[in-house]
Write a protein that holds these residues in place. Structure first.
Motif, mmCIF file in Angstrom:
data_model
loop_
_atom_site.group_PDB
_atom_site.id
_atom_site.type_symbol
_atom_site.label_atom_id
_atom_site.label_comp_id
_atom_site.label_asym_id
_atom_site.label_seq_id
_atom_site.Cartn_x
_atom_site.Cartn_y
_atom_site.Cartn_z
ATOM 1 N N UNK A 210 59.705 122.753 30.517
ATOM 2 C CA UNK A 210 60.751 122.529 31.374
ATOM 3 C C UNK A 210 61.074 121.369 32.125
ATOM 4 N N UNK A 211 59.834 120.685 32.597
ATOM 5 C CA UNK A 211 59.967 119.573 33.213
ATOM 6 C C UNK A 211 60.398 118.520 32.094
ATOM 7 N N UNK A 212 60.239 118.430 31.041
ATOM 8 C CA UNK A 212 60.428 117.327 29.875
ATOM 9 C C UNK A 212 61.709 117.800 29.172
ATOM 10 N N UNK A 213 62.329 118.732 29.473
ATOM 11 C CA UNK A 213 63.633 119.213 28.824
ATOM 12 C C UNK A 213 64.847 118.442 29.462
ATOM 13 N N UNK A 214 64.799 117.966 30.793
ATOM 14 C CA UNK A 214 65.988 117.236 31.163
ATOM 15 C C UNK A 214 66.459 115.881 30.497
ATOM 16 N N UNK A 215 67.569 115.726 30.478
ATOM 17 C CA UNK A 215 67.803 114.374 29.656
ATOM 18 C C UNK A 215 67.449 113.263 29.998
#
Length: 258
Positions: free
Chosen positions: A112-117
């Motif tokens: 989730x942490x790495x999913x942001x653009x």
């Protein structure tokens, strides 16, 4: 729009089989590939355990960004940055969508942490100890052109140097049936207002005519960031111009003076 200009002080590059700018130039000019190439970037900005865990999008973005800063002789901590990606990390996005529909409470906090653009921009500023502005941009198949415009506008409005990083990953799972992208591709430019290096002048124009794909654009044609490769083919071959898609019925014409 008035023409904008900048000097390329440093270049970073990574794609499957061509792990740096020197190998990309050799391939573009002579068709020569390295006998061996790493399967994945290993950005030295991250500690070894973080390097292994970092998603492909972060790994390739940080690898090329650090290479461009090294080539330019610039301290990464001093540069404002623009990170341009068409889709972000498609594998993580597909995982998030699939997990949210099947078992929402099982979503990995790390993914989730790495999913942001702007994940790659965040890793970069933390790893480099950089407190300068970081911008994340997405504009579909005009993403690289818009990122280049943003970086050059920052130069025109006061910044002495700007780091531009562009990257995309492979599409996977059900998401791969609606948006296409293959492999891993990233490149970075350190742009300055003055100094030695190729001089770029850009101008937005109407039109969609696209020249024949060069060696790099052909090699990584399946990746969503292949939109940037006409510029890198032109730089590798010392061509005087490149044309980049900048949006519907718009192109960014880039004149290159050596």
């Amino acid at each position: 729009m008035s023409a904008l200009s900048a000097t390329i002080a440093g270049v970073g590059f990574w794609t499957d089989g061509l792990p740096d700018w020197a190998s990309a130039v050799a391939f573009a000019r002579d068709g020569v590939r390295p006998e061996t190439a790493p399967a994945r970037p290993a950005p030295q900005l991250l500690a070894a355990n973080e390097r292994r865990r970092a998603p492909g999008s972060v790994a390739v973005a940080l690898d090329v960004a650090l290479a461009a800063c090294g080539a330019a002789g610039r301290d990464p901590a001093t540069l404002p940055s623009v990170f341009a990606s068409t889709h972000g990390d498609l594998a993580i996005t597909d995982y998030m969508c699939d997990t949210l529909t099947t078992d929402p409470t099982a979503v990995s906090p790390t993914k989730f942490h790495n999913s942001v653009h702007n994940a790659a921009a965040g890793y970069w500023t933390i790893g480099a100890g950089c407190t300068e502005a970081a911008t994340a941009i997405s504009a579909y198949d005009g993403t690289f052109a818009q990122g280049l415009l943003e970086a050059m506008l920052q130069l025109a409005t006061g910044s002495e140097a700007v780091l531009l990083v562009a990257y995309d990953t492979a599409a996977t799972g059900l998401l791969g049936t609606v948006t296409h992208s293959e492999g891993l591709l990233g490149a970075a430019l350190v742009l300055t207002r003055d100094g030695d290096g190729p001089r770029l002048t850009v101008e937005l124009r109407d039109g969609e005519d696209t020249p024949a794909a060069g060696p790099l654009a052909t090699h990584a044609a399946g990746n969503a960031m292949a939109q940037m490769l006409p510029l890198f083919d032109a730089l590798a071959s010392a061509a005087p111009e490149a044309r980049l898609k900048a949006g519907p019925h718009r192109q960014l014409v880039v004149e290159i003076a050596s």
